[in-house]
Design a protein around this motif. Structure first.
Motif, short mmCIF file in Angstrom:
data_model
loop_
_atom_site.label_atom_id
_atom_site.label_comp_id
_atom_site.label_asym_id
_atom_site.label_seq_id
_atom_site.Cartn_x
_atom_site.Cartn_y
_atom_site.Cartn_z
N CYS A 57 0.82 -1.22 0.00
CA CYS A 57 0.00 0.00 0.00
C CYS A 57 0.85 1.27 0.00
CB CYS A 57 -0.93 0.02 1.22
SG CYS A 57 -1.86 -1.51 1.47
N GLY A 58 2.18 1.09 0.13
CA GLY A 58 3.05 2.24 0.33
C GLY A 58 3.22 3.14 -0.87
N ALA A 59 2.81 2.70 -2.05
CA ALA A 59 2.95 3.57 -3.22
C ALA A 59 1.87 4.63 -3.30
CB ALA A 59 2.94 2.74 -4.50
N CYS A 60 0.72 4.38 -2.64
CA CYS A 60 -0.42 5.31 -2.74
C CYS A 60 -0.82 5.89 -1.38
CB CYS A 60 -1.63 4.60 -3.34
SG CYS A 60 -1.44 4.09 -5.06
N HIS A 61 -0.91 5.05 -0.36
CA HIS A 61 -1.44 5.48 0.94
C HIS A 61 -0.34 6.07 1.81
CE1 HIS A 61 -5.58 4.02 0.52
NE2 HIS A 61 -5.06 3.06 -0.22
N VAL A 62 0.31 7.10 1.29
CA VAL A 62 1.36 7.82 1.99
C VAL A 62 1.12 9.32 1.79
CG1 VAL A 62 3.09 5.98 1.80
CG2 VAL A 62 2.87 7.67 -0.03
N GLU A 63 1.82 10.11 2.56
CA GLU A 63 1.68 11.56 2.40
C GLU A 63 2.06 11.96 0.97
OE1 GLU A 63 3.25 15.74 4.44
OE2 GLU A 63 4.03 13.80 5.11
N GLY A 64 1.15 12.68 0.31
CA GLY A 64 1.38 13.09 -1.06
C GLY A 64 1.09 12.03 -2.09
N GLY A 65 0.60 10.85 -1.65
CA GLY A 65 0.30 9.77 -2.58
C GLY A 65 -1.03 9.97 -3.27
N GLU A 92 -10.32 -6.15 -3.17
CA GLU A 92 -10.52 -4.86 -3.82
C GLU A 92 -9.26 -4.01 -3.75
OE1 GLU A 92 -13.43 -0.91 -3.45
OE2 GLU A 92 -13.76 -2.66 -2.18
N MET A 93 -8.55 -4.14 -2.64
CA MET A 93 -7.29 -3.43 -2.46
C MET A 93 -6.21 -4.44 -2.08
SD MET A 93 -7.38 -0.19 -3.01
CE MET A 93 -8.71 0.86 -3.61
N PRO A 94 -5.02 -4.27 -2.61
CA PRO A 94 -4.62 -3.30 -3.62
C PRO A 94 -5.34 -3.57 -4.94
CG PRO A 94 -2.70 -4.33 -2.58
CD PRO A 94 -3.88 -5.13 -2.20
N PRO A 95 -5.57 -2.52 -5.74
CA PRO A 95 -6.32 -2.70 -6.98
C PRO A 95 -5.53 -3.51 -8.00
CG PRO A 95 -5.45 -0.45 -6.82
CD PRO A 95 -5.18 -1.11 -5.51
N TRP A 96 -6.07 -4.68 -8.33
CA TRP A 96 -5.43 -5.53 -9.33
C TRP A 96 -6.49 -6.48 -9.86
CZ3 TRP A 96 -1.06 -5.29 -11.89
CH2 TRP A 96 -0.61 -6.40 -12.60
N ALA A 106 4.83 -9.94 -13.38
CA ALA A 106 5.85 -9.36 -12.52
C ALA A 106 5.27 -8.14 -11.81
CB ALA A 106 7.07 -8.96 -13.35
N HIS A 107 5.65 -7.96 -10.57
CA HIS A 107 5.25 -6.79 -9.77
C HIS A 107 3.73 -6.71 -9.58
CE1 HIS A 107 9.39 -5.76 -10.57
NE2 HIS A 107 9.15 -5.60 -11.86
N GLU A 108 3.09 -7.86 -9.42
CA GLU A 108 1.65 -7.86 -9.19
C GLU A 108 1.30 -7.12 -7.90
OE1 GLU A 108 -0.35 -11.80 -11.13
OE2 GLU A 108 0.63 -12.04 -9.20
N ARG A 109 0.20 -6.38 -7.94
CA ARG A 109 -0.32 -5.73 -6.73
C ARG A 109 -1.37 -6.65 -6.11
NH1 ARG A 109 -1.52 0.35 -8.96
NH2 ARG A 109 0.63 1.03 -9.24
N ARG A 110 -0.90 -7.68 -5.46
CA ARG A 110 -1.83 -8.66 -4.92
C ARG A 110 -1.27 -9.19 -3.61
NH1 ARG A 110 -5.24 -11.45 -8.02
NH2 ARG A 110 -3.94 -11.29 -9.87
N LEU A 111 -2.12 -9.24 -2.58
CA LEU A 111 -1.73 -9.87 -1.33
C LEU A 111 -1.91 -11.37 -1.45
CD1 LEU A 111 -2.11 -6.90 -0.28
CD2 LEU A 111 -2.83 -7.92 1.88
N ASP A 114 -1.79 -15.95 2.58
CA ASP A 114 -1.17 -15.90 3.90
C ASP A 114 -1.15 -14.47 4.44
OD1 ASP A 114 -0.77 -18.62 3.86
OD2 ASP A 114 1.35 -18.50 3.27
N GLU A 115 -0.85 -13.50 3.58
CA GLU A 115 -0.82 -12.11 4.03
C GLU A 115 -2.22 -11.63 4.42
OE1 GLU A 115 2.93 -10.24 1.53
OE2 GLU A 115 1.04 -10.60 0.49
N LYS A 116 -3.22 -12.02 3.64
CA LYS A 116 -4.59 -11.66 4.00
C LYS A 116 -4.98 -12.27 5.34
CE LYS A 116 -6.52 -11.13 -0.67
NZ LYS A 116 -7.55 -11.63 -1.61
N ALA A 117 -4.57 -13.53 5.57
CA ALA A 117 -4.91 -14.20 6.82
C ALA A 117 -4.26 -13.51 8.01
CB ALA A 117 -4.48 -15.67 6.76
N ILE A 118 -3.04 -13.04 7.84
CA ILE A 118 -2.36 -12.32 8.93
C ILE A 118 -3.12 -11.05 9.28
CG2 ILE A 118 -0.30 -10.97 9.48
CD1 ILE A 118 1.32 -13.10 7.96
N VAL A 119 -3.48 -10.28 8.26
CA VAL A 119 -4.18 -9.01 8.51
C VAL A 119 -5.54 -9.28 9.14
CG1 VAL A 119 -5.15 -6.95 7.43
CG2 VAL A 119 -2.95 -7.84 6.64
N SER A 120 -6.28 -10.26 8.65
CA SER A 120 -7.61 -10.57 9.19
C SER A 120 -7.51 -11.03 10.64
CB SER A 120 -8.30 -11.65 8.35
OG SER A 120 -8.56 -11.18 7.05
#
Length: 283
Positions: A57-65, A92-96, A106-111, A114-120
């Protein structure tokens, strides 16, 4: 003036009370912490969640993003939990939108799952903050090409004001750059105006055979550029794209997009004007 420019990385032991007949038992309450109160949370923001959000999320959800809010602190994520959690769990997020069952990129914007399970699970646990010392070092994405990489910086030949009567204004703008020799595009970057009206851009390479007709179409309208949807016309071929959160694109070593002398570059702009009356943009 709005301006968008294109530039061509413990537990505690349990205490039992034995009650003799006729005696009044002591107060069973105790100041001794329970296991749940002393055990370290299995998941914390700093150790487990912050690295995931920073990476994805760091490319968009930052100051000035490009995003409408930041997600760089525990407080920000916790306050927006009702928005963040369903967006992540639904994908829905990250949008992909690309279907992973078809192919990967390459460089997919996808969780990952396992990452989704950690956040949930972290949300389920009450969003414990943890120790800031556990935070992993995070290097923000490189939002700019190096000065040595930039040989051309260009905008549209004339400033354009999006059509406020259309919620979605698709408009082609001819970029103010001439190619007198064969040119090899090895990297590009779009620097959007912070207005938020630019939804996305597709860049087209119009070959010399279509350049004259392109300029005639541009001159035939009272405003800069011309209305377009789906393509630039005049034999234009897609050569680059940008959407919010887009980072500089560098082609692999020993590869480049070849631009013939006499070619033109067209930016097909998609403006979304539902945010309010747009001001002048220059792309």
């Amino acid at each position: 003036m709005m301006k968008t420019s294109a530039l061509f990385r413990f537990a505690t032991p349990t205490l039992a009370w034995i009650v003799a007949g006729g005696c009044t038992p002591a107060d069973s309450s105790s100041d001794t912490p329970t296991d749940d109160e002393t055990a370290e949370p299995s998941l914390t923001y700093y150790r487990d969640v912050q690295p995931i959000l920073s990476e994805h999320c760091g490319a968009c959800h930052v100051e000035g993003g490009a995003a409408p809010f930041e997600l760089t602190t525990h407080e920000q994520v916790a306050e927006l939990a009702m928005v963040v959690r369903p967006a992540i769990e639904s994908g829905e997020m990250p949008p992909w939108s690309a279907d992973p069952e078809c192919r990967t990129f390459a460089h997919e914007r996808r969780l990952s799952d396992d990452e989704k399970a950690i956040v949930s699970s972290w949300f389920d646990a009450g969003m414990p903050e943890g120790d800031p010392a556990d935070a992993l070092p995070f290097e923000p994405p490189n939002l700019d090409l190096e000065p040595s990489e930039v040989s051309v910086q260009t905008w549209s030949a004339e400033p354009y004001a999006p059509d406020a009567s259309e919620p979605d204004d698709y408009h082609c703008l001819v970029l103010d750059v001439e190619f007198t020799d064969p040119t090899y595009l090895s990297a590009y970057q779009v620097v959007p105006d912070p207005s938020g009206f630019v939804h996305h851009i597709i860049f087209y390479h119009v070959p010399p055979s279509g350049a004259a007709m392109l300029l005639e179409a541009d001159a035939a309208t009272p405003e800069p550029g011309y209305a377009c949807f789906g393509a630039s016309g005049f034999g234009g071929q897609p050569m680059g794209v940008w959407a919010p959160g887009g980072l500089p694109l560098r082609f692999p070593d020993e590869s480049a997009y070849v631009i013939a002398p006499g070619s033109k570059i067209v930016a097909q702009m998609h403006y979304n004007t539902t945010l309010g009356p747009p001001s002048v943009d220059q792309t």
